[in-house]
Scaffold this motif. Structure first.
Motif, PDB file in Angstrom:
ATOM      1  N   MET A  96       0.849  -1.186   0.000  1.00 54.98           N
ATOM      2  CA  MET A  96       0.000   0.000   0.000  1.00 54.98           C
ATOM      3  C   MET A  96       0.887   1.240   0.000  1.00 54.98           C
ATOM      4  SD  MET A  96      -2.842   0.973   2.840  1.00 54.98           S
ATOM      5  CE  MET A  96      -4.123   2.075   2.386  1.00 54.98           C
ATOM      6  N   ASP A  97       0.585   2.175  -0.886  1.00 52.72           N
ATOM      7  CA  ASP A  97       1.334   3.426  -0.942  1.00 52.72           C
ATOM      8  C   ASP A  97       0.829   4.388   0.123  1.00 52.72           C
ATOM      9  OD1 ASP A  97       2.869   2.628  -3.089  1.00 52.72           O
ATOM     10  OD2 ASP A  97       1.476   3.444  -4.559  1.00 52.72           O
ATOM     11  N   HIS A  98       1.745   5.151   0.667  1.00 53.33           N
ATOM     12  CA  HIS A  98       1.391   6.179   1.654  1.00 53.33           C
ATOM     13  C   HIS A  98       1.953   7.504   1.183  1.00 53.33           C
ATOM     14  CE1 HIS A  98       0.981   2.538   4.059  1.00 53.33           C
ATOM     15  NE2 HIS A  98       0.126   3.237   4.780  1.00 53.33           N
ATOM     16  N   TRP A  99       1.231   8.555   1.451  1.00 52.97           N
ATOM     17  CA  TRP A  99       1.662   9.895   1.104  1.00 52.97           C
ATOM     18  C   TRP A  99       1.802  10.711   2.374  1.00 52.97           C
ATOM     19  CZ3 TRP A  99       2.533  11.328  -3.949  1.00 52.97           C
ATOM     20  CH2 TRP A  99       2.094  10.445  -4.921  1.00 52.97           C
TER      21      TRP A  99
ATOM     22  N   ASN B  56      -5.567  12.659  -9.030  1.00 49.80           N
ATOM     23  CA  ASN B  56      -4.618  11.593  -8.724  1.00 49.80           C
ATOM     24  C   ASN B  56      -4.685  10.995  -7.329  1.00 49.80           C
ATOM     25  OD1 ASN B  56      -3.162  11.689 -11.285  1.00 49.80           O
ATOM     26  ND2 ASN B  56      -2.598  13.740 -10.638  1.00 49.80           N
ATOM     27  N   VAL B  57      -5.209  11.735  -6.368  1.00 52.98           N
ATOM     28  CA  VAL B  57      -5.069  11.255  -4.991  1.00 52.98           C
ATOM     29  C   VAL B  57      -6.360  11.249  -4.208  1.00 52.98           C
ATOM     30  CG1 VAL B  57      -3.822  11.586  -2.825  1.00 52.98           C
ATOM     31  CG2 VAL B  57      -2.687  12.130  -4.957  1.00 52.98           C
TER      32      VAL B  57
END
Length: 69
Positions: free
Chosen positions: A1-4, A64-65
């Motif tokens: 999982m990507d995190h920002w 995008n987010v």
């Protein structure tokens, strides 16, 4: 999982005409007053309960987010 991790620039401070309802979580900003002390260099600005974005950054975040800014 990507995190920002988003860290907004802080080229000023929240002005005294800002109206915030701190009884809600997250706080509800009814009126924003931001005082710039220098020219911003980023499209994302934050201080206290305020997060401000320029149109280009808002569109990029929506596309995008986040879905809605």
């Amino acid at each position: 999982m990507d995190h920002w991790v988003v860290v907004p620039e802080q080229p000023g401070f929240v002005g005294d005409r800002t109206v915030v309802d701190t009884a809600t979580l997250p706080p509800t900003v009814e009126r924003a007053h931001f005082v710039f002390t220098r020219q911003p260099t980023d499209g994302l600005i934050g201080a206290g309960p305020l997060v401000l974005v320029d149109r280009e950054t808002a569109e990029a975040l929506e596309d995008n987010v986040f879905g809605e800014v």
